[in-house]
Design an enzyme around this catalytic site. Sequence first.
Site, mmCIF file in Angstrom:
data_model
loop_
_atom_site.group_PDB
_atom_site.id
_atom_site.type_symbol
_atom_site.label_atom_id
_atom_site.label_comp_id
_atom_site.label_asym_id
_atom_site.label_seq_id
_atom_site.Cartn_x
_atom_site.Cartn_y
_atom_site.Cartn_z
ATOM 1 C CE1 TYR A 180 -3.666 2.505 0.650
ATOM 2 C CE2 TYR A 180 -2.422 3.201 2.575
ATOM 3 C CZ TYR A 180 -3.452 3.396 1.677
ATOM 4 O OH TYR A 180 -4.276 4.497 1.811
ATOM 5 C CG ASP A 238 5.761 3.767 0.973
ATOM 6 O OD1 ASP A 238 5.985 4.498 1.959
ATOM 7 O OD2 ASP A 238 4.627 3.591 0.501
ATOM 8 C CE LYS A 255 0.928 5.003 8.293
ATOM 9 N NZ LYS A 255 -0.373 4.484 8.530
HETATM 10 C C1 LIG Z 1 3.622 2.093 3.276
HETATM 11 C C2 LIG Z 1 2.627 3.210 3.216
HETATM 12 N N1 LIG Z 1 2.747 4.160 2.287
HETATM 13 C C3 LIG Z 1 1.895 5.202 2.214
HETATM 14 C C4 LIG Z 1 0.852 5.320 3.105
HETATM 15 C C5 LIG Z 1 -0.079 6.495 3.039
HETATM 16 O O1 LIG Z 1 0.143 7.349 4.109
HETATM 17 P P1 LIG Z 1 -1.015 8.346 4.607
HETATM 18 O O2 LIG Z 1 -2.101 7.508 5.176
HETATM 19 O O3 LIG Z 1 -0.338 9.223 5.607
HETATM 20 O O4 LIG Z 1 -1.453 9.113 3.411
HETATM 21 C C6 LIG Z 1 0.690 4.345 4.107
HETATM 22 C C7 LIG Z 1 -0.412 4.442 5.083
HETATM 23 O O5 LIG Z 1 -0.698 3.543 5.835
HETATM 24 C C8 LIG Z 1 1.594 3.266 4.161
HETATM 25 O O6 LIG Z 1 1.484 2.309 5.098
#
Ligand SMILES: Cc1ncc(COP(=O)(O)O)c(C=O)c1O
Length: 438
Positions: free
Chosen positions: A143, A246, A274
């Site tokens: 994700y 990521d 996060k």
């Molecule tokens: C690996 C990863 N990338 C991107 C995101 C997106 O982040 P946000 O919810 O702050 O937009 C998340 C959210 O859980 C994530 O776990």
Amino acid sequence: MSLQGEKTRNLYKQAEKVIPYGVNSNFRYWGADDTMVITKGKGAYIWDVDDNRYIDYRLAFGPIILGHAYPSVIERVQEAIKDGTLFAWTTPLEIKVAERIVRMCNVDKVRLTNTGTEATMHALRIARAYTGREKFIKFEGQYHGMADYFMYSTASSPKSALGSRRNPIPAAVTSGIPSEISKYVIVLPFNDFERLEETVEAKWGDLAAIFVEPLLGNMAGIMPKAGYLEKIRELCTKYGIVMVMDEVKTGFRIAKGGAQEYFGVQGDLVTYAKSLGNGFPIAAIAGKEKVMMTIEPGGVAHGGTYTGNVVGTAAADATLEILEKQPIHEHLYSCGKILRDGIDQILTQAGIPHHMTGLPPIFGYVLGTNEPPTDFRAYADGDDQLYEKIVFALIQRGVMPDADGREPWFLCYSHDEQIIQETLTIFEDAVDDVKKKL
Ligand SMILES: Cc1ncc(COP(=O)(O)O)c(C=O)c1O
């Protein structure tokens, strides 16, 4: 039996009248009878409207690395915002935070954003501009946020929508994406060296980026096979593709320098969010000088009214100072290990086939598979229903991980050994209870 007490039920009904499904993110919807309404958090605990206390292992899907309402972070934010919150100019705080990220994560340059989605969205644009190519690879079950390009073959996809392993189909996980978008997305099963090599060798001329969650933070914390991240790195270097790590979930969590430090593999771009702000909205794109410097006036656009705002940046300043100077990670690993090993032992004693996944600060377990799962297709064969039953029994006893086994258990600095032992006692009781009712 509903998870909601009377006050929670009433307030949730009120929420449903003005907020679709009563939640501000689809991921928070557990159904009309089990979606919670929370009033406060302190340290490792949260409380619902009925004043039930829970030991929290969801930690807001990961950001709470120190603890809820962590005093020194709150105080730093309160102090900073007395002098204003937003100026549309660079502030000394932004410089300090960027310097810390550079130092901790071994990157050259940093731009701040507000959310992980904004960070990954910009990373894709930068990669395209840098390479002059338009497609990218993402892995099934991973994700990368809510932007259209990433909403394919995540852990929310049914396995039946993924197509064959040899020729996977990008499976949209939301309505409302223009059909043309899918032609830019190439999905692959994670941890499959052969498919990765074949695909990159055949399509590198179109490939701007490979996006990878180095440890599958949205799929039970499944780990990369030895050498897999290195293989991605090698192929990206060979074919001039931008490797985007990521680290929205792993950043500042699995080590001070995140997954890049833990696995010893550097991306060309890295996205953070996060744990960067202990629950305040702040995120970042960072990376190598030559790639990041495609962000320029008249070049790649990056921005946003609230990027670098004082609230999020002050929180990051305080959080990173603590993460950099204090033995937070040692604590997360030691407490997390006791919990992870304890759960493993209880499930074994109960005769429930399972495999533990992840690392102590972010771990999971998968029930009912023969082999340890290494990709989403294998994970999807696990017993979700049993997982959820155990979690509901835990929540009724005051321990709150996510009900969905794809979401890992998160540790924070405020969990201590006593809380972990209490959790394990409750876990044993919950498993006993579920077994009796099977
Ligand atoms: C690996 C990863 N990338 C991107 C995101 C997106 O982040 P946000 O919810 O702050 O937009 C998340 C959210 O859980 C994530 O776990």
